[in-house]
Design a protein around this motif. Structure first.
Motif, mmCIF file in Angstrom:
data_model
loop_
_atom_site.group_PDB
_atom_site.id
_atom_site.type_symbol
_atom_site.label_atom_id
_atom_site.label_comp_id
_atom_site.label_asym_id
_atom_site.label_seq_id
_atom_site.Cartn_x
_atom_site.Cartn_y
_atom_site.Cartn_z
ATOM 1 N N GLY A 154 -35.767 4.299 -17.633
ATOM 2 C CA GLY A 154 -36.669 3.595 -16.732
ATOM 3 C C GLY A 154 -36.012 3.334 -15.399
ATOM 4 N N ARG A 155 -36.742 2.667 -14.532
ATOM 5 C CA ARG A 155 -36.197 2.304 -13.228
ATOM 6 C C ARG A 155 -34.912 1.492 -13.386
ATOM 7 N N GLU A 156 -33.968 1.757 -12.545
ATOM 8 C CA GLU A 156 -32.708 1.019 -12.587
ATOM 9 C C GLU A 156 -32.950 -0.486 -12.455
ATOM 10 N N GLU A 157 -33.940 -0.870 -11.670
ATOM 11 C CA GLU A 157 -34.264 -2.277 -11.474
ATOM 12 C C GLU A 157 -34.643 -2.947 -12.795
ATOM 13 N N ARG A 192 -31.794 8.538 -18.886
ATOM 14 C CA ARG A 192 -31.843 8.735 -17.445
ATOM 15 C C ARG A 192 -32.741 9.879 -16.994
ATOM 16 N N SER A 193 -33.275 10.678 -17.939
ATOM 17 C CA SER A 193 -34.235 11.725 -17.610
ATOM 18 C C SER A 193 -34.941 12.137 -18.891
ATOM 19 N N PHE A 194 -35.986 12.944 -18.745
ATOM 20 C CA PHE A 194 -36.725 13.425 -19.919
ATOM 21 C C PHE A 194 -35.973 14.541 -20.638
ATOM 22 N N ARG A 195 -34.912 15.053 -20.029
ATOM 23 C CA ARG A 195 -34.248 16.248 -20.558
ATOM 24 C C ARG A 195 -32.890 15.990 -21.187
ATOM 25 N N ARG A 196 -32.464 14.743 -21.197
ATOM 26 C CA ARG A 196 -31.195 14.383 -21.817
ATOM 27 C C ARG A 196 -31.401 13.156 -22.684
ATOM 28 N N GLY A 197 -30.638 13.081 -23.765
ATOM 29 C CA GLY A 197 -30.792 11.919 -24.620
ATOM 30 C C GLY A 197 -30.067 12.072 -25.938
ATOM 31 N N PHE A 198 -30.558 11.334 -26.934
ATOM 32 C CA PHE A 198 -29.893 11.220 -28.229
ATOM 33 C C PHE A 198 -30.937 11.416 -29.313
ATOM 34 N N PRO A 205 -45.004 10.441 -13.810
ATOM 35 C CA PRO A 205 -44.322 10.696 -12.530
ATOM 36 C C PRO A 205 -42.828 10.949 -12.655
ATOM 37 N N TYR A 206 -42.212 10.590 -13.789
ATOM 38 C CA TYR A 206 -40.782 10.834 -13.964
ATOM 39 C C TYR A 206 -40.484 12.173 -14.652
ATOM 40 N N TYR A 207 -41.502 12.878 -15.059
ATOM 41 C CA TYR A 207 -41.307 14.044 -15.928
ATOM 42 C C TYR A 207 -40.331 15.072 -15.331
ATOM 43 N N ASN A 208 -40.429 15.329 -14.055
ATOM 44 C CA ASN A 208 -39.606 16.369 -13.441
ATOM 45 C C ASN A 208 -38.378 15.827 -12.704
ATOM 46 N N LEU A 209 -38.124 14.534 -12.826
ATOM 47 C CA LEU A 209 -36.987 13.966 -12.129
ATOM 48 C C LEU A 209 -35.675 14.344 -12.823
ATOM 49 N N GLU A 210 -34.682 14.690 -12.050
ATOM 50 C CA GLU A 210 -33.362 14.979 -12.619
ATOM 51 C C GLU A 210 -32.715 13.704 -13.130
ATOM 52 N N VAL A 211 -32.878 12.602 -12.373
ATOM 53 C CA VAL A 211 -32.395 11.296 -12.796
ATOM 54 C C VAL A 211 -33.443 10.264 -12.382
ATOM 55 N N VAL A 212 -33.853 9.429 -13.328
ATOM 56 C CA VAL A 212 -34.804 8.365 -13.027
ATOM 57 C C VAL A 212 -34.047 7.207 -12.398
ATOM 58 N N ARG A 213 -34.474 6.817 -11.229
ATOM 59 C CA ARG A 213 -33.820 5.717 -10.518
ATOM 60 C C ARG A 213 -34.806 4.599 -10.198
#
Length: 245
Positions: free
Chosen positions: A173-176, A132-138, A237-245
């Motif tokens: 990625g985009r929720e869509e 959901r973002s570049f800063r959280r994951g597994f 464009p998603y690099y600084n997003l808190e949550v990618v929607r």
């Protein structure tokens, strides 16, 4: 020596450019094996959010004159992926580059050299999965997929020892797009977990624990160290997003 990469494609506009750019300097050809319907186990009448024209424009910008493109429909994902052996029968090494996978700087060359040195047919490459973002994951799931093929080697498989990673954005990625994939065309659709409504209760809710759509003890979120992020992604464009929607 001929080095080839390919993407088995149906959707993927969010990261396709970056995925191709992360390997293109190290290959002689990059093939897009495109299907306008899902080939990963499920078919749908739903319209894919990404059009062929949009995806082709992205691929041309990323690969330039190295791009090859073929359209088709395949009954199975393995059939779509296996087309690369017909398109590049003289390849010495094949890199698998899914549309949501970006190779860390230096990893493509390292993987090619490793494959040639070991002489085994398939090489598994370490992954990091974003959530959901570049800063959280597994970062510690040990289930690495095959991403390098030695088509002239008779047999054998090995996991590549490296501190570099393929950065996987399938859940960033985009929720869509994620909803379209989950509901309609995902190869593991029949295996989705039954203990929850994964799309709504986990992905869209941005749950931070037990996040895998089938189930994995390794899929509890952690902070991701961005010091080694592929440099091509720094202007995403998603690099600084808190949550990618």
């Amino acid at each position: 020596m001929k080095i080839v990469s390919y993407t088995a494609l149906h959707y993927g506009s969010d990261y396709l450019y970056y995925a191709i750019k992360s390997v293109i300097d190290h290959v002689d050809e990059h093939w897009i094996i495109y299907s306008d319907v899902g080939s990963h186990g499920s078919r749908t009448a739903a319209r894919c959010p990404d059009t062929r024209e949009e995806l082709m424009d992205i691929a041309v910008r990323a690969a330039g004159e190295k791009l090859g493109w073929i359209d088709g429909q395949w009954a199975r994902e393995t059939d779509q992926r296996s087309m690369i052996h017909e398109l590049a029968p003289d390849a010495d090494v094949i890199l698998v580059v899914d549309s949501d996978e970006v190779y860390q700087d230096g990893l493509a060359k390292e993987a090619i050299d490793f494959a040639l040195h070991t002489g085994v047919r398939t090489v598994r490459v370490p992954f990091i999965h974003l959530w959901r973002s570049f800063r959280r994951g597994f970062a510690h799931d040990p289930a690495y997929p095959i991403r390098v093929i030695n088509p002239k080697a008779p047999d054998g498989a090995v996991t590549m020892p490296t501190d570099k990673r393929v950065w996987h954005f399938g859940y960033c990625g985009r929720e869509e797009i994620v909803a379209y994939k989950f509901r309609n065309v995902h190869g593991h659709k029949a295996e989705w977990r039954k203990d929850c409504d994964w799309l709504n209760d986990v992905f869209l809710a941005n749950r931070q624990y037990d996040c895998h759509p089938i189930g994995s003890e390794f899929w509890t979120c952690e902070d991701i160290d961005l010091s080694n992020i592929p440099s091509v992604l720094l202007d995403h464009p998603y690099y600084n997003l808190e949550v990618v929607r």
